[in-house]
Enzyme design. Structure first.
Site, PDB file in Angstrom:
ATOM      1  N   GLY A  13      -4.486  -4.118   1.238  1.00 26.30           N
ATOM      2  CA  GLY A  13      -3.343  -3.531   1.933  1.00 26.30           C
ATOM      3  C   GLY A  13      -2.970  -2.176   1.369  1.00 26.30           C
ATOM      4  O   GLY A  13      -1.799  -1.904   1.125  1.00 26.30           O
ATOM      5  N   SER A  15      -3.476   0.913   2.734  1.00 27.59           N
ATOM      6  CA  SER A  15      -3.415   2.047   3.671  1.00 27.59           C
ATOM      7  C   SER A  15      -2.036   2.688   3.743  1.00 27.59           C
ATOM      8  O   SER A  15      -1.898   3.810   4.226  1.00 27.59           O
ATOM      9  CB  SER A  15      -3.868   1.612   5.064  1.00 27.59           C
ATOM     10  OG  SER A  15      -3.014   0.603   5.568  1.00 27.59           O
ATOM     11  N   SER A  16      -1.004   1.995   3.240  1.00 31.28           N
ATOM     12  CA  SER A  16       0.343   2.550   3.272  1.00 31.28           C
ATOM     13  C   SER A  16       1.226   1.812   2.275  1.00 31.28           C
ATOM     14  O   SER A  16       0.827   0.805   1.688  1.00 31.28           O
ATOM     15  CB  SER A  16       0.939   2.445   4.677  1.00 31.28           C
ATOM     16  OG  SER A  16       1.085   1.085   5.040  1.00 31.28           O
ATOM     17  N   ASP A  54     -10.194  -7.746   6.608  1.00 35.80           N
ATOM     18  CA  ASP A  54      -9.144  -8.561   7.204  1.00 35.80           C
ATOM     19  C   ASP A  54      -9.054  -9.821   6.360  1.00 35.80           C
ATOM     20  O   ASP A  54      -9.957 -10.661   6.385  1.00 35.80           O
ATOM     21  CB  ASP A  54      -9.487  -8.891   8.657  1.00 35.80           C
ATOM     22  CG  ASP A  54      -8.384  -9.658   9.362  1.00 35.80           C
ATOM     23  OD1 ASP A  54      -7.541 -10.283   8.677  1.00 35.80           O
ATOM     24  OD2 ASP A  54      -8.368  -9.638  10.602  1.00 35.80           O
ATOM     25  N   SER A 132       4.506 -10.218  -4.724  1.00 38.64           N
ATOM     26  CA  SER A 132       5.346 -11.155  -3.993  1.00 38.64           C
ATOM     27  C   SER A 132       6.625 -10.429  -3.594  1.00 38.64           C
ATOM     28  O   SER A 132       6.577  -9.264  -3.216  1.00 38.64           O
ATOM     29  CB  SER A 132       5.625 -12.377  -4.883  1.00 38.64           C
ATOM     30  OG  SER A 132       6.437 -13.300  -4.221  1.00 38.64           O
ATOM     31  N   TYR A 146       9.339 -15.848   5.921  1.00 41.55           N
ATOM     32  CA  TYR A 146       8.846 -14.873   4.953  1.00 41.55           C
ATOM     33  C   TYR A 146       9.084 -15.380   3.530  1.00 41.55           C
ATOM     34  O   TYR A 146       8.175 -15.345   2.684  1.00 41.55           O
ATOM     35  CB  TYR A 146       9.545 -13.522   5.167  1.00 41.55           C
ATOM     36  CG  TYR A 146       9.122 -12.472   4.187  1.00 41.55           C
ATOM     37  CD1 TYR A 146       7.895 -11.816   4.332  1.00 41.55           C
ATOM     38  CD2 TYR A 146       9.926 -12.110   3.111  1.00 41.55           C
ATOM     39  CE1 TYR A 146       7.493 -10.838   3.431  1.00 41.55           C
ATOM     40  CE2 TYR A 146       9.541 -11.141   2.215  1.00 41.55           C
ATOM     41  CZ  TYR A 146       8.324 -10.509   2.369  1.00 41.55           C
ATOM     42  OH  TYR A 146       7.929  -9.551   1.471  1.00 41.55           O
ATOM     43  N   LYS A 150       6.365 -16.188   0.346  1.00 48.73           N
ATOM     44  CA  LYS A 150       6.453 -15.565  -0.977  1.00 48.73           C
ATOM     45  C   LYS A 150       6.692 -16.617  -2.054  1.00 48.73           C
ATOM     46  O   LYS A 150       6.203 -16.485  -3.183  1.00 48.73           O
ATOM     47  CB  LYS A 150       7.535 -14.483  -0.999  1.00 48.73           C
ATOM     48  CG  LYS A 150       7.197 -13.315  -0.071  1.00 48.73           C
ATOM     49  CD  LYS A 150       5.795 -12.765  -0.374  1.00 48.73           C
ATOM     50  CE  LYS A 150       5.397 -11.631   0.527  1.00 48.73           C
ATOM     51  NZ  LYS A 150       4.095 -11.052   0.179  1.00 48.73           N
TER      52      LYS A 150
END
Length: 165
Positions: A13, A15-16, A54, A132, A146, A150
């Site tokens: 993850g 990319s940003s 992915d 987390s 969500y 976590k």
């Protein structure tokens, strides 16, 4: 390894957001950094090599790990950062939404960790950091799903820490 060559780091993850900032910081600290995103992203000018992965598909995860090992020969640090958010009332959220969220936030961590552990075991060392959220141990309204993901990452991380010792 010296400060200019701390080994190979893998950041999911990347990319940003937090993942991108983490990848950049690790590169500045002397790691050879491989970042992942679900879609093709150009390698960044700051030295982060971007790979497609992915985390919801084991074949994609294994292909990415194989590519890192073929390019770097090792994986010294894994940062499990890929994740999704979901804000909404628990009773208005569907089971499909929950499954999709758990597939990325929890099972993605498991898939990547399980693919990287054999590499680290062969090396005789390595570090894994699972990102987390405070929502994992301090619940809040409209964050039930969500927070659940976590919390699962928190429990998994603490348990696997004991297993790997």
């Amino acid at each position: 390894m010296n400060k200019n060559d701390r080994g190979a780091a893998l950041v999911t993850g990347a990319s940003s957001g937090i993942g991108q900032a983490t990848a950049q910081a690790l590169h500045r600290a002397g790691y050879r950094v491989f970042g992942t995103s679900r879609r093709a992203v150009l390698d960044t000018s700051d030295g982060v090599r971007m790979l497609i992965c992915d985390v919801t598909y084991y074949a994609s995860v294994q292909k990415m790990v194989d590519e890192v090992v073929s390019k770097a020969g090792r994986i010294d640090l894994l940062i499990n950062n890929a994740g999704l958010g979901l804000l909404g009332g628990a009773k208005e959220s569907s089971t499909a939404q929950a499954q999709a969220l758990f597939d990325v936030n929890v099972f993605g961590v498991l898939r990547v960790t399980n693919a990287v552990l054999p590499v680290m075991r062969r090396q005789g060392k390595g570090r894994i950091v699972n990102l987390s959220s405070v929502q994992g141990f301090i619940p809040a309204p409209y964050f039930a799903l969500y927070s659940s993901t976590k919390n699962a990452v928190e429990g998994y991380s603490e348990s696997i820490d004991h297993e790997m010792r």
